[in-house]
Write a protein that holds these residues in place. Structure first.
Motif, PDB file in Angstrom:
ATOM      1  N   ILE A  34       0.842  -1.199   0.000  1.00 52.81           N
ATOM      2  CA  ILE A  34       0.000   0.000   0.000  1.00 52.81           C
ATOM      3  C   ILE A  34       0.876   1.247   0.000  1.00 52.81           C
ATOM      4  O   ILE A  34       0.608   2.212  -0.705  1.00 52.81           O
ATOM      5  CB  ILE A  34      -0.945  -0.007   1.218  1.00 52.81           C
ATOM      6  CG1 ILE A  34      -1.951  -1.158   1.094  1.00 52.81           C
ATOM      7  CG2 ILE A  34      -1.679   1.330   1.345  1.00 52.81           C
ATOM      8  CD1 ILE A  34      -2.819  -1.355   2.308  1.00 52.81           C
ATOM      9  N   GLY A  35       1.945   1.205   0.792  1.00 51.82           N
ATOM     10  CA  GLY A  35       2.873   2.338   0.836  1.00 51.82           C
ATOM     11  C   GLY A  35       3.536   2.576  -0.506  1.00 51.82           C
ATOM     12  O   GLY A  35       3.769   3.715  -0.899  1.00 51.82           O
ATOM     13  N   GLY A  36       3.840   1.495  -1.231  1.00 53.39           N
ATOM     14  CA  GLY A  36       4.399   1.636  -2.567  1.00 53.39           C
ATOM     15  C   GLY A  36       3.414   2.298  -3.506  1.00 53.39           C
ATOM     16  O   GLY A  36       3.791   3.136  -4.328  1.00 53.39           O
ATOM     17  N   GLY A  37       2.133   1.949  -3.371  1.00 55.91           N
ATOM     18  CA  GLY A  37       1.096   2.579  -4.181  1.00 55.91           C
ATOM     19  C   GLY A  37       0.985   4.066  -3.903  1.00 55.91           C
ATOM     20  O   GLY A  37       0.824   4.875  -4.819  1.00 55.91           O
ATOM     21  N   ARG A  38       1.074   4.430  -2.614  1.00 58.56           N
ATOM     22  CA  ARG A  38       1.026   5.863  -2.257  1.00 58.56           C
ATOM     23  C   ARG A  38       2.236   6.600  -2.817  1.00 58.56           C
ATOM     24  O   ARG A  38       2.121   7.734  -3.301  1.00 58.56           O
ATOM     25  CB  ARG A  38       0.961   6.018  -0.734  1.00 58.56           C
ATOM     26  CG  ARG A  38      -0.379   5.659  -0.113  1.00 58.56           C
ATOM     27  CD  ARG A  38      -0.473   6.167   1.315  1.00 58.56           C
ATOM     28  NE  ARG A  38       0.527   5.557   2.169  1.00 58.56           N
ATOM     29  CZ  ARG A  38       0.316   4.493   2.944  1.00 58.56           C
ATOM     30  NH1 ARG A  38      -0.874   3.915   2.949  1.00 58.56           N
ATOM     31  NH2 ARG A  38       1.275   4.011   3.717  1.00 58.56           N
ATOM     32  N   LEU A 201      12.923   1.223   7.388  1.00 59.56           N
ATOM     33  CA  LEU A 201      13.032   0.101   6.462  1.00 59.56           C
ATOM     34  C   LEU A 201      11.754  -0.057   5.629  1.00 59.56           C
ATOM     35  O   LEU A 201      11.811  -0.335   4.428  1.00 59.56           O
ATOM     36  CB  LEU A 201      13.312  -1.193   7.229  1.00 59.56           C
ATOM     37  CG  LEU A 201      13.341  -2.481   6.405  1.00 59.56           C
ATOM     38  CD1 LEU A 201      14.487  -2.446   5.396  1.00 59.56           C
ATOM     39  CD2 LEU A 201      13.459  -3.706   7.303  1.00 59.56           C
ATOM     40  N   LEU A 202      10.603   0.131   6.262  1.00 60.89           N
ATOM     41  CA  LEU A 202       9.339   0.035   5.524  1.00 60.89           C
ATOM     42  C   LEU A 202       9.293   1.052   4.383  1.00 60.89           C
ATOM     43  O   LEU A 202       8.867   0.733   3.272  1.00 60.89           O
ATOM     44  CB  LEU A 202       8.148   0.251   6.460  1.00 60.89           C
ATOM     45  CG  LEU A 202       7.852  -0.875   7.456  1.00 60.89           C
ATOM     46  CD1 LEU A 202       6.702  -0.473   8.373  1.00 60.89           C
ATOM     47  CD2 LEU A 202       7.531  -2.185   6.740  1.00 60.89           C
ATOM     48  N   LYS A 203       9.764   2.260   4.651  1.00 60.29           N
ATOM     49  CA  LYS A 203       9.791   3.285   3.600  1.00 60.29           C
ATOM     50  C   LYS A 203      10.714   2.871   2.466  1.00 60.29           C
ATOM     51  O   LYS A 203      10.419   3.108   1.281  1.00 60.29           O
ATOM     52  CB  LYS A 203      10.228   4.629   4.194  1.00 60.29           C
ATOM     53  CG  LYS A 203       9.210   5.236   5.144  1.00 60.29           C
ATOM     54  CD  LYS A 203       9.710   6.539   5.742  1.00 60.29           C
ATOM     55  CE  LYS A 203       8.688   7.114   6.730  1.00 60.29           C
ATOM     56  NZ  LYS A 203       9.184   8.364   7.379  1.00 60.29           N
ATOM     57  N   GLU A 204      11.842   2.254   2.823  1.00 62.22           N
ATOM     58  CA  GLU A 204      12.757   1.766   1.792  1.00 62.22           C
ATOM     59  C   GLU A 204      12.110   0.648   0.980  1.00 62.22           C
ATOM     60  O   GLU A 204      12.320   0.540  -0.235  1.00 62.22           O
ATOM     61  CB  GLU A 204      14.062   1.261   2.426  1.00 62.22           C
ATOM     62  CG  GLU A 204      14.850   2.313   3.197  1.00 62.22           C
ATOM     63  CD  GLU A 204      15.479   3.366   2.298  1.00 62.22           C
ATOM     64  OE1 GLU A 204      15.378   3.235   1.060  1.00 62.22           O
ATOM     65  OE2 GLU A 204      16.055   4.328   2.827  1.00 62.22           O
ATOM     66  N   LEU A 205      11.314  -0.196   1.637  1.00 66.92           N
ATOM     67  CA  LEU A 205      10.640  -1.275   0.928  1.00 66.92           C
ATOM     68  C   LEU A 205       9.561  -0.744  -0.017  1.00 66.92           C
ATOM     69  O   LEU A 205       9.346  -1.299  -1.100  1.00 66.92           O
ATOM     70  CB  LEU A 205      10.019  -2.264   1.918  1.00 66.92           C
ATOM     71  CG  LEU A 205      10.995  -3.139   2.702  1.00 66.92           C
ATOM     72  CD1 LEU A 205      10.238  -4.062   3.653  1.00 66.92           C
ATOM     73  CD2 LEU A 205      11.874  -3.964   1.769  1.00 66.92           C
ATOM     74  N   TYR A 206       8.887   0.351   0.383  1.00 70.66           N
ATOM     75  CA  TYR A 206       7.917   0.976  -0.516  1.00 70.66           C
ATOM     76  C   TYR A 206       8.623   1.441  -1.795  1.00 70.66           C
ATOM     77  O   TYR A 206       8.116   1.253  -2.910  1.00 70.66           O
ATOM     78  CB  TYR A 206       7.242   2.173   0.148  1.00 70.66           C
ATOM     79  CG  TYR A 206       6.489   1.874   1.420  1.00 70.66           C
ATOM     80  CD1 TYR A 206       5.927   0.619   1.646  1.00 70.66           C
ATOM     81  CD2 TYR A 206       6.336   2.852   2.409  1.00 70.66           C
ATOM     82  CE1 TYR A 206       5.228   0.353   2.819  1.00 70.66           C
ATOM     83  CE2 TYR A 206       5.648   2.587   3.583  1.00 70.66           C
ATOM     84  CZ  TYR A 206       5.102   1.339   3.777  1.00 70.66           C
ATOM     85  OH  TYR A 206       4.424   1.075   4.946  1.00 70.66           O
ATOM     86  N   GLU A 207       9.775   2.071  -1.596  1.00 71.58           N
ATOM     87  CA  GLU A 207      10.535   2.567  -2.739  1.00 71.58           C
ATOM     88  C   GLU A 207      11.015   1.410  -3.611  1.00 71.58           C
ATOM     89  O   GLU A 207      10.941   1.466  -4.847  1.00 71.58           O
ATOM     90  CB  GLU A 207      11.728   3.391  -2.234  1.00 71.58           C
ATOM     91  CG  GLU A 207      12.291   4.359  -3.250  1.00 71.58           C
ATOM     92  CD  GLU A 207      13.280   5.316  -2.622  1.00 71.58           C
ATOM     93  OE1 GLU A 207      14.425   4.895  -2.358  1.00 71.58           O
ATOM     94  OE2 GLU A 207      12.919   6.493  -2.386  1.00 71.58           O
TER      95      GLU A 207
END
Length: 445
Positions: A34-38, A201-207
């Motif tokens: 979901i974060g990647g979509g955002r 790390l979650l933000k890096e995974l979204y990217e």
């Protein structure tokens, strides 16, 4: 200041639209997280205006094309893990242990679900981190000498921290469901001790999700990456350009530079003028995002924004006719051009809502004025007289057309650009082919 545009342009080019199956966004909207979509949506809303940043992003996408990797989890798994990791626990080990003990007691006494959700989240998180570690080691090794290396190394080093050794060992043991002691131990690592780092790390995974997704789309669609150069170069050069939403589309080359900054496009209705201009606008927009474009090759100087006038609606609430709405649109774009920004401006058949004489005179005057300003302009019309008049007086324009070939009484279209101005006019032929007059006159049963 960022890249400027407006809703009319985004609608004309059909750029945005999470729930529109035919939008440009929908082509790339295949992220797992979901974060990647955002993040993807944010990238679409904020094109870049620095050549270095654009080229760096496109190099990262290009690098991931060479890797052929995928994230080691699906959407549902990651959602459970993300929900678990999002709720922090105390960094004080005693307090954290007390909180989990309390939730276990509540589960035993009152069948409270919190403890079961915590255990489920942890049991999904441990194998996910275990699968991420070798993936990031692979990416780190391959990304040396690429813009992504520092990020890959940072993630790989974090996942290799000695604090995670027990976690990695646990993932290979057939010991789920976790014991209460292991829940205390591992939950403290994930939601207590390293909560802030894992948020990062979650933000890096979204990217990472976006990089993998976009590069996969580029491979499947056979897109290419544009090269950005400094704004002062003032040119856009695209080879093999086509619309990304069309399969089997005809490709065209477009080169616009400072010496001749107005591309004057003629052609009959249905010859493909609107599609070609939309293809150009979409390519420019995606290129400023650092995203792959529907073209064989593209090099462009930085522009500060894009404005189009392709599908201008009337405004019944304000009492605006279609013609007056067109005039107001041209006025708005003119005000932007007058600020001396380096803009891309696309006008499809200026002043369609008025008579041919006024449309021709207005087109000549507006195009002549625009040619004297900074920017890159594409103007289309099916009024050849306007083009002929401008060709005699203005050397800032170059002229191309999309031809119509008549076979029998049937017009066909090549959708391939030719030099010059066309006098193709097949409107009456199409009306006759559809037998409209025969229908009106009652000659068809």
């Amino acid at each position: 200041m960022g890249f400027v545009t407006d809703k009319q342009t985004l609608d004309d080019l059909n750029i945005l639209g999470r729930y529109k199956s035919n939008s440009i966004f929908s082509i790339f909207n295949q992220t797992i997280t979901i974060g990647g979509g955002r993040l993807l949506e944010n990238m679409f809303q904020q094109p870049l205006t620095h050549a270095e940043a654009i080229n760096e992003r496109s190099k990262i996408f290009s690098f991931f094309e060479t890797l052929n990797v995928s994230l080691p989890f699906d959407k549902e798994e990651f959602e459970i893990v993300e929900n678990y990791l999002r709720s922090p626990e105390s960094k004080n080990k005693i307090v954290a242990g007390f909180n989990i003990t309390k939730s276990k007691l509540l589960h035993f006494i009152a069948h409270d679900r919190e403890y079961e959700l915590l255990r489920e989240g942890l049991e999904k998180t441990i194998p996910l981190f275990s699968k991420l570690k070798p993936l990031m080691k692979t990416i780190e090794k391959a990304s040396i000498n690429t813009p992504y290396y520092n990020k890959a190394k940072k993630i790989a080093d974090f996942l290799s921290s000695k604090h995670f050794d027990l976690v990695m060992e646990q993932s290979v043991l057939p010991s789920f469901p976790l014991t209460f002691q292991n829940i205390l131990k591992f939950d403290y690592i994930f939601r207590g001790l390293f909560h802030n780092e894992i948020e990062g790390l979650l933000k890096e995974l979204y990217e990472l999700d976006v990089y993998i997704t976009v590069s996969d789309v580029s491979i499947k669609k056979d897109f290419s990456y544009a090269k950005a150069v400094d704004k002062k170069e003032e040119f856009i050069d695209i080879k093999g350009m086509y619309h990304p939403c069309l399969s089997g589309a005809v490709k065209n080359d477009v080169h616009i530079c400072k010496k001749q900054n107005v591309f004057f496009l003629t052609g009959a209705n249905m010859a493909g003028k609107s599609t070609l201009m939309k293809s150009f606008g979409v390519a420019v927009y995606l290129a400023h995002m650092g995203f792959p474009v529907a073209a064989s090759d593209m090099t462009f100087s930085i522009h500060e924004g894009i404005y189009t006038s392709i599908n201008v609606p009337d405004n019944l609430e304000k009492g605006y006719s279609h013609f007056y709405a067109e005039v107001l649109r041209v006025k708005h774009v003119a005000e932007e051009v007058a600020t001396n920004k380096q803009l891309v401006v696309i006008f499809d058949e200026l002043f369609k809502g008025t008579n041919v004489k006024d449309a021709s005179d207005g087109t000549i005057a507006i195009v002549d004025a625009f040619s004297k300003r900074n920017g890159t302009f594409i103007i289309s019309t099916h009024i050849m007289e306007a083009g002929e008049a401008l060709r005699k007086t203005n050397n800032k324009l170059f002229f191309k057309y999309l031809p119509t070939i008549v076979k029998g009484n049937v017009p066909t279209y090549t959708y391939t650009l030719h030099e010059g101005i066309t006098d193709d006019r097949q409107g009456m032929m199409i009306i006759q082919n559809e037998k409209i007059l025969d229908i009106i006159n009652g000659n068809i049963n």
